[in-house]
Scaffold this motif. Structure first.
Motif, PDB file in Angstrom:
ATOM      1  N   GLY A  41       0.884  -1.275   0.044  1.00 57.32           N
ATOM      2  CA  GLY A  41       0.128  -0.171   0.206  1.00 57.32           C
ATOM      3  C   GLY A  41       0.777   0.875  -0.121  1.00 57.32           C
ATOM      4  N   ALA A  42       1.857   0.775  -0.007  1.00 54.44           N
ATOM      5  CA  ALA A  42       3.310   2.589   0.316  1.00 54.44           C
ATOM      6  C   ALA A  42       2.709   3.301  -0.793  1.00 54.44           C
ATOM      7  N   GLU A  43       2.615   2.786  -2.154  1.00 57.00           N
ATOM      8  CA  GLU A  43       2.930   3.508  -3.394  1.00 57.00           C
ATOM      9  C   GLU A  43       1.141   4.574  -3.618  1.00 57.00           C
ATOM     10  N   ALA A  44       0.189   4.136  -3.465  1.00 57.53           N
ATOM     11  CA  ALA A  44      -0.686   4.162  -3.223  1.00 57.53           C
ATOM     12  C   ALA A  44      -1.058   5.539  -2.437  1.00 57.53           C
ATOM     13  N   ARG A  45      -0.777   4.837  -1.373  1.00 57.73           N
ATOM     14  CA  ARG A  45      -0.245   6.108  -0.124  1.00 57.73           C
ATOM     15  C   ARG A  45       0.620   7.542   0.187  1.00 57.73           C
ATOM     16  N   PHE A  46       1.905   7.568  -0.437  1.00 57.83           N
ATOM     17  CA  PHE A  46       2.892   8.144  -0.992  1.00 57.83           C
ATOM     18  C   PHE A  46       2.296   9.168  -2.267  1.00 57.83           C
ATOM     19  N   LYS A  47       1.202   8.367  -3.933  1.00 60.39           N
ATOM     20  CA  LYS A  47       1.193   9.467  -4.406  1.00 60.39           C
ATOM     21  C   LYS A  47      -0.299  10.448  -3.560  1.00 60.39           C
ATOM     22  N   ALA A  48      -1.327   9.760  -2.545  1.00 65.67           N
ATOM     23  CA  ALA A  48      -2.345  10.679  -1.775  1.00 65.67           C
ATOM     24  C   ALA A  48      -1.655  11.279  -0.569  1.00 65.67           C
ATOM     25  N   ILE A  49      -0.150  11.043  -0.426  1.00 69.39           N
ATOM     26  CA  ILE A  49       0.420  12.239   0.250  1.00 69.39           C
ATOM     27  C   ILE A  49       0.776  13.420  -1.134  1.00 69.39           C
ATOM     28  N   ALA A  50       1.742  13.116  -1.652  1.00 71.33           N
ATOM     29  CA  ALA A  50       2.493  13.952  -2.571  1.00 71.33           C
ATOM     30  C   ALA A  50       1.093  14.363  -3.243  1.00 71.33           C
ATOM     31  N   ALA A  51       0.376  14.247  -3.585  1.00 72.76           N
ATOM     32  CA  ALA A  51      -1.111  15.594  -3.904  1.00 72.76           C
ATOM     33  C   ALA A  51      -1.465  16.127  -3.328  1.00 72.76           C
ATOM     34  N   ALA A  52      -1.516  15.494  -1.967  1.00 76.61           N
ATOM     35  CA  ALA A  52      -2.485  16.638  -0.746  1.00 76.61           C
ATOM     36  C   ALA A  52      -1.159  17.871  -0.168  1.00 76.61           C
ATOM     37  N   HIS A  53       0.241  17.476  -0.614  1.00 72.13           N
ATOM     38  CA  HIS A  53       0.539  18.038  -0.267  1.00 72.13           C
ATOM     39  C   HIS A  53       0.898  19.246  -1.481  1.00 72.13           C
ATOM     40  N   ASP A  54       1.045  19.272  -2.254  1.00 76.07           N
ATOM     41  CA  ASP A  54       1.429  20.113  -4.231  1.00 76.07           C
ATOM     42  C   ASP A  54       0.090  20.962  -3.636  1.00 76.07           C
ATOM     43  N   LEU A  55      -1.859  20.797  -2.946  1.00 69.74           N
ATOM     44  CA  LEU A  55      -2.270  21.391  -2.946  1.00 69.74           C
ATOM     45  C   LEU A  55      -2.702  22.071  -1.759  1.00 69.74           C
ATOM     46  N   LEU A  56      -1.701  21.846  -0.832  1.00 69.81           N
ATOM     47  CA  LEU A  56      -1.807  22.475   0.357  1.00 69.81           C
ATOM     48  C   LEU A  56      -0.049  23.727   0.491  1.00 69.81           C
ATOM     49  N   LYS A  57       0.576  23.214  -0.696  1.00 69.33           N
ATOM     50  CA  LYS A  57       2.157  24.262  -0.293  1.00 69.33           C
ATOM     51  C   LYS A  57       1.602  25.599  -0.724  1.00 69.33           C
TER      52      LYS A  57
END
Length: 314
Positions: A41-57
């Motif tokens: 499940g690491a890849e799916a979590r990583f993609k979600a984390i990166a997308a959330a960071h891109d939006l909020l930063k």
């Protein structure tokens, strides 16, 4: 599924930019697929984390999300407005000097017209001052990894066979929606043309992986380069650069190339490139290397696993 970028990063809406950066870096260490190859499940979590960071930063996209203008994937939210929002004196609630404002849903307009026609006994109810903006048209566009990172231009084909140019901004991310003003459906009456909404789907790259604005690369090095140190060539999204391998480098060590990641605002801000070293043995072990390693083993008792085993037993 509703995506809450704050929830993905374990934050609240009061989080500061520094809180967002710290949460992202902490979660990357626990979810990056290269660091946890056995975690399905690491890849799916990583993609979600990166997308959330891109939006909020990004202060602009964060403000738009907080205001409800975009959703957690950075896609535009439909802004529905109904006929009662435009009611004025007179028997036509839609008749205005400047027509409809942007984002009026045509379905609401036509529903009201039909209701009024029904009350008129089927009589044609057409007002010369009636106007409304054209509908927004949505498109999906697949963007190569490097075009998204470096910016570029692509073309999409419209339903009528015509094509329009789409400028891909530097640092574009997966799920980002671009708005092309006046490239949507035709307006009604004197209403303006709608917009084209282009949702981007960024492709994968065989060498580079993106983590927010940082780029991750795994760089193979030889045994002698690891032990003795060396100057080698490393790829970046903007071209090859020279990189110094320190003496005694181990596999998994990460070297940072500052400013070699994804840029924004014409290069005013940029991420870094993270180069993870990977020692690769020769394809064929010759006799001299074999004999040397046997003698070296006899006189050296270094065990790189001792700390790991002690921690596992504690």
């Amino acid at each position: 599924m509703v995506v809450d970028p704050y929830g993905v990063l374990g934050l609240t809406r009061s989080a500061t930019p520094d809180d967002i950066k710290k949460a992202y870096r902490k979660l990357v260490r626990t979810s990056h697929p290269d660091l946890h190859p056995e975690d399905a499940g690491a890849e799916a979590r990583f993609k979600a984390i990166a997308a959330a960071h891109d939006l909020l930063k990004d202060p602009d996209t964060r403000a738009r999300f907080d205001a409800g203008e975009i959703d957690g994937t950075a896609a535009e939210r439909p802004q529905r407005q109904y006929y009662r929002d435009f009611a004025q004196a007179g028997d036509n609630p839609y008749q205005q000097q400047r027509g409809f404002e942007n984002h009026v849903d045509p379905a609401d307009i036509f529903a009201e017209i039909l209701r009024r026609r029904t009350r008129q006994g089927g009589e044609d109810f057409s007002h010369p001052g009636f106007s409304a903006p054209g509908p927004d048209l949505r498109y999906a566009l697949e963007v190569p990894f490097l075009d998204a990172a470096r910016g570029g231009e692509m073309r999409i084909t419209l339903p009528d066979g015509a094509s329009i140019a789409v400028k891909i901004p530097e640092g574009a991310h997966n799920g980002q929606t671009l708005r092309l003003r006046g490239k949507g459906g035709p307006g009604f009456g004197d209403g303006p043309t709608g917009d084209a909404l282009i949702t981007l789907s960024v492709g994968q790259h065989p060498v580079f992986q993106r983590m927010g604005d940082d780029i991750h690369v795994t760089l193979p090095i030889t045994i002698d380069e690891a032990i003795l140190g060396a100057k080698v060539t490393a790829p970046t999204i903007s071209g090859p650069v020279n990189l110094t391998i320190p003496k005694g480098a181990s596999s998994g060590r990460v070297l940072r190339l500052r400013g070699r990641g994804v840029s924004h605002q014409g290069g005013k801000t940029a991420g870094d490139q993270l180069v993870e070293l990977k020692i690769v043995t020769p394809l064929a072990i010759d006799e001299s290397l074999h004999d040397f390693m046997i003698e070296w083993r006899k006189s050296h008792s270094h065990d790189p696993r001792i700390d790991l085993m002690n921690e596992a037993a504690s």
